[in-house]
Scaffold this motif. Sequence first.
Motif, mmCIF file in Angstrom:
data_model
loop_
_atom_site.group_PDB
_atom_site.id
_atom_site.type_symbol
_atom_site.label_atom_id
_atom_site.label_comp_id
_atom_site.label_asym_id
_atom_site.label_seq_id
_atom_site.Cartn_x
_atom_site.Cartn_y
_atom_site.Cartn_z
ATOM 1 N N MET A 168 15.234 54.087 93.461
ATOM 2 C CA MET A 168 16.621 54.466 93.174
ATOM 3 C C MET A 168 17.551 53.353 93.661
ATOM 4 S SD MET A 168 18.719 57.794 94.552
ATOM 5 C CE MET A 168 20.484 57.888 94.394
ATOM 6 N N THR A 169 18.468 52.930 92.796
ATOM 7 C CA THR A 169 19.408 51.873 93.151
ATOM 8 C C THR A 169 20.566 52.448 93.950
ATOM 9 O OG1 THR A 169 18.880 50.648 91.135
ATOM 10 C CG2 THR A 169 20.929 50.085 92.261
ATOM 11 N N THR A 170 20.887 51.821 95.062
ATOM 12 C CA THR A 170 22.044 52.221 95.860
ATOM 13 C C THR A 170 23.132 51.177 95.687
ATOM 14 O OG1 THR A 170 20.634 53.314 97.480
ATOM 15 C CG2 THR A 170 22.876 52.793 98.158
ATOM 16 N N TRP A 171 24.248 51.574 95.084
ATOM 17 C CA TRP A 171 25.332 50.637 94.807
ATOM 18 C C TRP A 171 26.323 50.609 95.966
ATOM 19 C CZ3 TRP A 171 24.158 47.876 90.768
ATOM 20 C CH2 TRP A 171 23.501 48.444 89.666
ATOM 21 N N PRO A 172 26.808 49.437 96.346
ATOM 22 C CA PRO A 172 27.900 49.385 97.327
ATOM 23 C C PRO A 172 29.188 49.933 96.708
ATOM 24 C CG PRO A 172 27.471 47.195 96.426
ATOM 25 C CD PRO A 172 26.390 48.101 95.888
ATOM 26 N N ASP A 173 30.081 50.414 97.560
ATOM 27 C CA ASP A 173 31.343 50.963 97.072
ATOM 28 C C ASP A 173 32.172 49.854 96.444
ATOM 29 O OD1 ASP A 173 33.533 52.529 96.580
ATOM 30 O OD2 ASP A 173 34.267 52.475 98.635
ATOM 31 N N ILE A 174 32.619 50.072 95.220
ATOM 32 C CA ILE A 174 33.380 49.034 94.522
ATOM 33 C C ILE A 174 34.883 49.191 94.692
ATOM 34 C CG2 ILE A 174 31.564 48.745 92.808
ATOM 35 C CD1 ILE A 174 33.335 50.244 90.818
ATOM 36 N N HIS A 175 35.337 50.337 95.179
ATOM 37 C CA HIS A 175 36.768 50.617 95.211
ATOM 38 C C HIS A 175 37.487 49.840 96.308
ATOM 39 C CE1 HIS A 175 36.443 54.170 92.527
ATOM 40 N NE2 HIS A 175 35.253 54.255 93.067
ATOM 41 N N ASP A 176 38.740 49.468 96.039
ATOM 42 C CA ASP A 176 39.643 48.955 97.062
ATOM 43 C C ASP A 176 40.861 49.877 97.054
ATOM 44 O OD1 ASP A 176 41.619 47.603 98.555
ATOM 45 O OD2 ASP A 176 40.599 45.694 98.228
ATOM 46 N N PRO A 177 40.795 50.979 97.806
ATOM 47 C CA PRO A 177 41.867 51.981 97.711
ATOM 48 C C PRO A 177 43.229 51.468 98.154
ATOM 49 C CG PRO A 177 40.333 52.507 99.499
ATOM 50 C CD PRO A 177 39.719 51.393 98.718
ATOM 51 N N ALA A 178 43.277 50.572 99.137
ATOM 52 C CA ALA A 178 44.574 50.061 99.586
ATOM 53 C C ALA A 178 45.259 49.275 98.477
ATOM 54 C CB ALA A 178 44.397 49.192 100.827
ATOM 55 N N ALA A 179 44.507 48.423 97.780
ATOM 56 C CA ALA A 179 45.085 47.658 96.673
ATOM 57 C C ALA A 179 45.504 48.584 95.541
ATOM 58 C CB ALA A 179 44.088 46.621 96.177
ATOM 59 N N ALA A 180 44.700 49.618 95.257
ATOM 60 C CA ALA A 180 45.054 50.554 94.190
ATOM 61 C C ALA A 180 46.341 51.308 94.521
ATOM 62 C CB ALA A 180 43.903 51.530 93.953
ATOM 63 N N ARG A 181 46.487 51.736 95.773
ATOM 64 C CA ARG A 181 47.719 52.438 96.167
ATOM 65 C C ARG A 181 48.929 51.519 96.038
ATOM 66 N NH1 ARG A 181 44.401 54.548 100.283
ATOM 67 N NH2 ARG A 181 45.150 52.949 101.730
ATOM 68 N N ALA A 182 48.762 50.272 96.453
ATOM 69 C CA ALA A 182 49.873 49.319 96.355
ATOM 70 C C ALA A 182 50.277 49.100 94.906
ATOM 71 C CB ALA A 182 49.493 48.000 97.019
ATOM 72 N N LEU A 183 49.290 48.946 94.031
ATOM 73 C CA LEU A 183 49.580 48.731 92.613
ATOM 74 C C LEU A 183 50.246 49.959 92.007
ATOM 75 C CD1 LEU A 183 49.386 47.030 90.054
ATOM 76 C CD2 LEU A 183 47.048 47.888 89.744
ATOM 77 N N ALA A 184 49.722 51.144 92.296
ATOM 78 C CA ALA A 184 50.307 52.373 91.742
ATOM 79 C C ALA A 184 51.761 52.524 92.166
ATOM 80 C CB ALA A 184 49.490 53.588 92.195
ATOM 81 N N GLY A 185 52.072 52.117 93.399
ATOM 82 C CA GLY A 185 53.431 52.248 93.893
ATOM 83 C C GLY A 185 54.428 51.326 93.228
ATOM 84 N N LEU A 186 53.940 50.331 92.500
ATOM 85 C CA LEU A 186 54.837 49.401 91.815
ATOM 86 C C LEU A 186 55.297 49.922 90.458
ATOM 87 C CD1 LEU A 186 53.069 45.990 92.556
ATOM 88 C CD2 LEU A 186 54.992 47.032 93.765
ATOM 89 N N ALA A 202 30.709 44.072 92.381
ATOM 90 C CA ALA A 202 30.708 44.251 90.925
ATOM 91 C C ALA A 202 29.461 43.639 90.309
ATOM 92 C CB ALA A 202 31.972 43.645 90.321
ATOM 93 N N ASP A 203 28.345 44.309 90.438
ATOM 94 C CA ASP A 203 27.084 43.841 89.867
ATOM 95 C C ASP A 203 27.085 44.103 88.367
ATOM 96 O OD1 ASP A 203 24.383 43.557 89.045
ATOM 97 O OD2 ASP A 203 23.727 43.908 91.107
ATOM 98 N N PRO A 204 26.819 43.090 87.528
ATOM 99 C CA PRO A 204 26.790 43.318 86.074
ATOM 100 C C PRO A 204 25.804 44.407 85.652
ATOM 101 C CG PRO A 204 26.841 40.966 86.550
ATOM 102 C CD PRO A 204 26.645 41.659 87.864
ATOM 103 N N ALA A 205 24.777 44.674 86.468
ATOM 104 C CA ALA A 205 23.821 45.726 86.127
ATOM 105 C C ALA A 205 24.469 47.104 86.099
ATOM 106 C CB ALA A 205 22.656 45.715 87.117
ATOM 107 N N ARG A 206 25.674 47.228 86.659
ATOM 108 C CA ARG A 206 26.379 48.506 86.629
ATOM 109 C C ARG A 206 27.015 48.779 85.268
ATOM 110 N NH1 ARG A 206 28.818 49.307 92.681
ATOM 111 N NH2 ARG A 206 28.983 51.431 91.924
ATOM 112 N N LEU A 207 27.072 47.771 84.415
ATOM 113 C CA LEU A 207 27.696 47.939 83.104
ATOM 114 C C LEU A 207 26.685 48.431 82.078
ATOM 115 C CD1 LEU A 207 29.673 44.561 82.896
ATOM 116 C CD2 LEU A 207 30.559 46.792 83.592
ATOM 117 N N PRO A 208 27.115 49.265 81.128
ATOM 118 C CA PRO A 208 26.241 49.594 80.000
ATOM 119 C C PRO A 208 25.839 48.324 79.253
ATOM 120 C CG PRO A 208 28.177 51.007 80.031
ATOM 121 C CD PRO A 208 28.420 49.928 81.046
#
Length: 223
Positions: A1-19, A35-41
């Motif tokens: 089973m592949t274990t993926w690292p967390d890809i999210h950057d919540p602080a950057a997303a909150r900053a962008l949403a606030g703009l 962002a491993d390309p293997a995560r893409l279809p």
Amino acid sequence: MTTWPDIHDPAAARALAGLFPPERVEVAAVRVRAADPARLPRAVRDEAPAGAGPGRLRTWTAGRLAASLALARLGLDGWPARGTRGRPSWPAGVHGSISHTADLAVCAVGPAGGPLLGVDVERADRRLRPEDLLAAICRRPERDRLLAGPDPRAAALALLCAKEAVYKALPAALQAGLPLSAVLLRPSDTGRFTATVAGTTARVALAAIGPHLIAAAVSTGRP
């Protein structure tokens, strides 16, 4: 089973949403290192830029993952396709914008019936010669004023980030051959500007988040 690292950057997303203004805009921010390309279809991976090296492929992957996350938050299951001139082609009923540095990708999407959106992200420590960058992206009076200011490098980077976001919020037909020097910014508040370009207006906002500078633009139509 592949274990993926967390890809999210919540602080950057909150900053962008606030703009963005309180309209229906969904955003996402993805860490490039996860962002491993293997995560893409497979069908999405097949649209990667031809001949892209590992670094370019990973940043492109991060942008596509950010787009998929933002679309999911809009209630859609899908991916942008490869469009013309490097622009993503969005699913029917949606438009959006993607930007990335070597370590962060951001995306904003909204319904096609709403305003056009543009995002840009830059590293705050990006190496640049302010006189060269300003000569390429602004007109002489603006360039001379910024070069005479207290921090021309920071001013040039902020101007680039804001103008790139505005450019991406333009209809595709207006982008061809349009220089960034044609995007004129007028301050409206701290970190916020009104932009005019090619007969249209836009609102653009800037924020610093960690080592990045992020800009968000919303096209408001004709002046």
